[in-house]
Design an enzyme around this catalytic site. Structure first.
Site, PDB file in Angstrom:
ATOM      1  N   ASP A   1      33.330  27.327  37.961  1.00  0.00           N
ATOM      2  CA  ASP A   1      32.750  28.691  37.945  1.00  0.00           C
ATOM      3  C   ASP A   1      31.332  28.711  37.380  1.00  0.00           C
ATOM      4  OD1 ASP A   1      33.817  28.091  35.455  1.00  0.00           O
ATOM      5  OD2 ASP A   1      34.824  30.004  35.147  1.00  0.00           O
TER       6      ASP A   1
ATOM      7  N   ARG B   1      40.236  35.674  43.060  1.00  0.00           N
ATOM      8  CA  ARG B   1      39.412  36.484  43.966  1.00  0.00           C
ATOM      9  C   ARG B   1      39.214  35.797  45.300  1.00  0.00           C
ATOM     10  NH1 ARG B   1      36.596  36.633  39.279  1.00  0.00           N
ATOM     11  NH2 ARG B   1      36.528  38.634  38.244  1.00  0.00           N
TER      12      ARG B   1
ATOM     13  N   SER C   1      38.090  26.735  38.265  1.00  0.00           N
ATOM     14  CA  SER C   1      37.461  26.695  36.936  1.00  0.00           C
ATOM     15  C   SER C   1      38.269  25.942  35.884  1.00  0.00           C
ATOM     16  CB  SER C   1      37.207  28.117  36.488  1.00  0.00           C
ATOM     17  OG  SER C   1      36.611  28.819  37.531  1.00  0.00           O
TER      18      SER C   1
HETATM   19  C1  BGC Z   1      37.550  25.332  31.803  1.00  0.00           C
HETATM   20  C2  BGC Z   1      36.205  25.277  32.503  1.00  0.00           C
HETATM   21  C3  BGC Z   1      35.785  26.682  32.907  1.00  0.00           C
HETATM   22  C4  BGC Z   1      35.847  27.609  31.718  1.00  0.00           C
HETATM   23  C5  BGC Z   1      35.448  29.034  32.066  1.00  0.00           C
HETATM   24  C6  BGC Z   1      37.530  26.346  30.669  1.00  0.00           C
HETATM   25  O1  BGC Z   1      38.800  26.475  30.113  1.00  0.00           O
HETATM   26  O2  BGC Z   1      37.879  24.065  31.297  1.00  0.00           O
HETATM   27  O3  BGC Z   1      36.248  24.422  33.615  1.00  0.00           O
HETATM   28  O4  BGC Z   1      34.496  26.613  33.429  1.00  0.00           O
HETATM   29  O5  BGC Z   1      37.140  27.619  31.177  1.00  0.00           O
HETATM   30  O6  BGC Z   1      36.259  29.565  33.044  1.00  0.00           O
END
Ligand code: BGC
Length: 499
Positions: free
Chosen positions: A230, A108, A177
Site C-alpha cells: 500500500d 476495496r 499490504s
Molecule cells: C504491513 C505493511 C503495510 C502496513 C500498512 C503493516 O502491518 O506489514 O506491509 O504496508 O501494515 O498497511
C-alpha cells in the site's frame, strides 16, 4: 440513673468517634486511591516522554537501520524490500485499469480511467467492504476466491459510462499490504502476516499467483500486472500528482513507509538491479526496533500476549490496531489499583475491546462535561457514573499514548529524510541545491493521520521541531486518499503487458 446517663453518653461518644474514624479513613483511602490513579498517569507520562533529543536518537537509529537493511538480508529488523519499481507513473498512462486493495480492515475494488498526457485521471470508482473476520484466519483459497468473486461482480457491473474494454485479458494492480519478498513486479512471496491476519498456508506462497489462479477458476480474464504494497501504491499516486514526492507513509491499522532509493545504495541485491538509478524500497518499518523507543510495561504486556511476539515493535506503539488497546491496559490497571470507577469495570480486562476510533473520540471530546467520554465508557466498557475528574484523567491517558505514537512516526519520517539526505543535516547529501534545501513531498495515507486531528497535529508539530525552522518549510506532508488502490492501477498501467 446518673450512671446509666453517663454510660449512654460514653457509648454515644464511642460510636460517633468510630463512625467519624471510619469516614475519615474512607476518605483518606479514597484520596490515597485517587492519588494512586494520578500517580499511574504521571508514571505513564514520564515513560512515554518524547523530547526532541530522544526523537533525534530515533531518527539516527532509523537511518542506521536503513543502511544495515540495504546492506544485507537480515542485516536489520528493517527488511528494506525491493519492489522492482524503477519507473513511477508520470501522467502519460492511458486506458482503464482495475485494482484490488487488501490489507487493513476494509477491502476495496477500483476502476480507474486514465486519459493520457494532459488529461490525467478521468474518473475512478471505488467499492469498499469489510473483510469477514473468519476469512482473516481461514485458508488462502477461501480468501482469494472471495476477493476474486467480489472483483468479478464489480467488473460485470461496468455499465456506468466507463469505456468498455475489448474482451481480451485485463491487467490488474494488486495492493497487498503485508511484507512480501518481490520476485518481480508482478510476483512475490508472503513473508509473514501482520495486523491480525493469520492464514498460515499462504506464508511462502506467491500471492499474485494465488489471485491469478482464483480469477481463472471463476472465469475472470484478468492478470496481476503489478503486485504492490500500500505504501508503494500511495507513492505512485503521489508522484503522479507531484514529481517532488519521494516517500509515502501509511498510518492506519498498521504502519509502514516506502521511498525512492538510489540503486547503488541497495548493496544487497546489486545483481538484480537495472541501471535505472533509483528504485522504490518498501521499508516495512513497522518492524523497526531501537533501544531509544520509549517502551512501557503496557507495551511489553501487549507484545507478550500478541500472536507475533517480538515483531512489529514500532507498529505496536504507533498504529490504529494497537493504540486503543494500550489505553485499555492503562485504564484497567487504574481500575485495579484505585477506586476511580464506581462500577467493577470488568470489561476493561477484555483485549481490544477499546478500538482506536473510540479512543480518538474520547480524546477529541471538547464538550464541557466530556459527554462522549462518558458515553464510550458506558456503552462500550459498561462503566457508568464516571465523575468529570475521572473522565479528564481518561482523556489524559489517550493524549499521552497518541502523542507518543505520532511523535515516533514523525521521527521515522525524518529518519527516512536523513537517509536520503533531505533533512538538512549537512554534508554532500544534505538535500541542498545552491544553499537551499530541496522541496520534498511525503504523502501520508491511513485513518490515523487522516481522521484523527490530534494525531496529525502532533505529528506535524514534531516534524517541525526535529527539522527546525530552516528546513521544515521545505518538507511537505500531503494527505492521500485511496492512493494505495489508485496508485496500484497506475502501476498496472505503467507495467502493463498491453502497453
Ligand atoms: C504491513 C505493511 C503495510 C502496513 C500498512 C503493516 O502491518 O506489514 O506491509 O504496508 O501494515 O498497511
Amino acid at each position: 440513673m446518673a450512671r446509666v446517663g453517663l454510660g449512654l453518653a460514653v457509648g454515644c461518644a464511642v460510636v460517633t468517634c468510630a463512625i467519624a474514624a471510619a469516614l475519615v479513613s474512607r476518605s483518606v483511602r479514597r484520596r490515597w486511591r485517587w492519588g494512586q490513579a494520578v500517580a499511574l498517569v504521571r508514571e505513564l507520562e514520564v515513560a512515554c516522554d518524547t523530547p526532541v533529543g530522544r526523537l533525534r536518537q530515533v531518527v539516527d537509529a532509523m537511518a542506521v537501520e536503513m543502511h544495515a537493511g540495504l546492506a544485507s538480508d537480515g542485516g536489520s529488523k528493517l527488511k528494506m524490500l525491493l519492489t522492482f519499481i524503477d519507473n513511477l507513473p508520470d501522467g502519460t498512462e492511458e486506458g482503464t485499469y482495475y485494482a484490488l486493495d487488501l490489507g487493513g480492515t476494509n477491502f476495496r475494488v477500483l476502476r480507474v480511467q486514465l486519459g493520457g498526457k494532459g488529461s490525467m485521471i478521468l474518473s475512478h470508482k471505488v467499492e469498499s467492504q469489510p473483510i469477514p473476520q473468519e476469512l482473516m484466519t481461514g485458508t488462502s483459497e477461501e480468501l482469494f476466491t472471495f476477493i476474486a468473486s467480489i472483483l468479478k461482480r464489480f467488473v460485470q457491473s461496468e455499465n456506468d459510462g466507463f469505456q468498455q474494454l475489448p474482451d481480451d485479458r485485463k491487467d490488474l494492480g494488486f495492493t497487498f499490504s503485508f511484507p512480501v519478498k518481490q520476485l518481480s513486479i508482478s510476483s512475490g512471496v508472503l513473508i509473514k502476516w501482520t495486523k491480525g491476519f493469520s492464514i498460515e498456508d499462504a506464508v511462502g506462497k506467491d500471492i499474485a499467483q494465488c489471485l491469478n489462479e482464483a480469477m481463472t477458476k471463476i472465469g475472470l480474464n484478468m492478470r496481476v500486472a503489478a503486485l504492490v504494497n500500500d505504501t508503494v501504491g500511495t507513492l505512485a499516486l503521489g508522484h503522479y500528482n507531484d514529481e517532488d514526492t519521494v516517500a509515502a507513509v501509511i498510518i492506519g491499522t498498521g504502519t509502514n513507509a516506502c521511498y525512492l532509493e538510489r540503486t547503488d545504495a541497495i548493496i544487497k541485491c546489486q545483481g538484480l538491479l537495472t541501471n535505472s538509478g533509483a528504485m522504490v524500497v518498501n521499508m516495512e518499518w513497522g518492524n523497526f526496533w531501537s533501544s531509544h523507543l520509549p517502551r512501557t510495561s503496557y507495551d511489553i504486556a501487549l507484545d507478550d500476549e500478541s500472536p507475533n511476539r517480538n515483531e512489529q515493535g514500532f507498529e505496536k506503539m504507533i498504529s490504529g490496531m494497537y493504540l486503543g488497546d494500550i489505553v485499555r491496559r492503562v485504564l484497567y490497571r487504574m481500575a485495579e489499583e484505585s477506586d476511580i470507577f464506581l462500577d467493577p469495570a470488568k470489561n476493561l480486562s477484555v483485549p481490544f475491546i477499546l478500538r482506536t476510533p473510540l479512543m480518538a473520540n474520547m480524546h477529541e471530546d471538547d464538550s464541557p462535561d466530556l459527554t462522549e467520554v462518558g458515553r464510550v465508557l458506558e456503552e462500550h466498557l459498561k462503566i457508568s457514573r464516571v465523575p468529570l475528574k475521572v473522565r479528564r484523567l481518561v482523556v489524559r491517558v489517550c493524549d499521552i499514548v497518541t502523542r507518543r505514537a505520532s511523535r515516533l512516526a514523525a521521527a521515522g519520517i525524518v529518519g527516512m529524510l536523513k537517509k536520503t539526505g533531505r533533512d538538512g543535516s549537512g554534508g554532500v547529501a544534505s538535500g541542498r541545491t545552491r544553499g537551499k534545501p530541496r522541496r520534498t513531498v511525503v504523502v501520508v495515507e491511513g485513518g490515523l493521520y487522516i481522521g484523527y486531528t490530534m494525531f496529525k497535529q502532533y505529528l506535524n508539530e514534531a516534524i517541525g521541531e526535529i527539522l527546525g525552522d530552516e528546513v521544515a518549510p521545505y518538507v511537505l506532508l500531503k494527505v492521500s486518499e485511496d492512493g494505495s488502490g489508485i496508485g496500484a492501477a497506475l502501476l498496472a498501467a505503467v507495467y502493463s503487458s498491453n502497453r
